[in-house]
Design an enzyme around this catalytic site. Structure first.
Site, mmCIF file in Angstrom:
data_model
loop_
_atom_site.group_PDB
_atom_site.id
_atom_site.type_symbol
_atom_site.label_atom_id
_atom_site.label_comp_id
_atom_site.label_asym_id
_atom_site.label_seq_id
_atom_site.Cartn_x
_atom_site.Cartn_y
_atom_site.Cartn_z
ATOM 1 N N THR A 229 0.510 -1.401 -0.338
ATOM 2 C CA THR A 229 0.205 0.081 0.096
ATOM 3 C C THR A 229 1.164 1.198 0.420
ATOM 4 O OG1 THR A 229 -1.715 -1.242 1.158
ATOM 5 C CG2 THR A 229 -1.574 1.577 1.619
ATOM 6 N N PHE B 208 1.549 5.227 1.011
ATOM 7 C CA PHE B 208 1.201 6.579 1.747
ATOM 8 C C PHE B 208 1.894 7.325 1.590
ATOM 9 C CE2 PHE B 208 0.164 2.168 3.851
ATOM 10 C CZ PHE B 208 -0.397 2.451 4.896
#
Length: 183
Positions: A173, A175
């Site tokens: 992921t 960020f």
């Protein structure tokens, strides 16, 4: 560096909370129930910055986070990709064969669709990965499981029934760190 406050969405033990601890260890992490609340905390000056997940290698854009970041009026100060490993956890004494549901944030559930189907588990949406772990722990129902980071199991007193629930071994992921312009 001076100790500041970094906003994130989720409960202690969530992926965003873990990312704050690793990427901003000098700051106090401040959890919020929604992405909008975390972003507003920066806009209102309650927090110095916010760490928000905006993209996942398996499911693509993390919504509504990505749209909220784009509309926030805040500056992207940095970005980082972090590996995401989801564990299935349940109350002490539960066995994998006992579990009927897996609770988690919709983005996390989307990263495990194949594995959940293989195990015959029903996906149940929650506001957060670690929030789901906390709810499962509080309920004490051995038919309920949570998909969350392994650290959430320790925080909420759950047993890990299976690691690496994500469908992709390269699950990551992205960020972004947000701050006020000119601050």
């Amino acid at each position: 560096m001076a100790r500041g406050r970094v906003a994130y969405q989720g409960a202690p033990g969530s992926f965003s909370h873990e990312a704050c601890a690793v990427l901003r260890p000098w700051d106090e992490p401040v959890g919020h129930e929604t992405f909008a609340q975390a972003i507003d905390a920066v806009r209102q000056g309650d927090c110095d910055c916010a760490l928000i997940p905006v993209e996942n290698s398996r499911i693509g854009t993390v919504q509504p986070a990505s749209d909220l970041v784009a509309a926030s009026g805040l500056e992207v100060l940095a970005e980082v990709w972090r590996p995401i490993r989801l564990a299935l956890m349940a109350p002490e004494g539960a066995r994998l064969s006992d579990i009927r549901t897996a609770e988690s944030h919709p983005a996390a559930l989307g990263q495990c669709t194949g594995t959940l189907a293989d195990l015959g588990l029903k996906a149940v949406e929650a506001y957060d990965t670690a929030g789901a772990a906390r709810a499962v722990a509080e309920a004490g129902d051995t038919s309920r499981g949570a998909l969350a980071p392994t650290g959430a199991a320790e925080i909420y007193g759950l047993s890990i029934l299976r690691n690496d629930m994500q469908d992709s071994a390269d699950n990551r992921t992205r960020f972004v760190l947000l701050g006020r312009k000119g601050a």
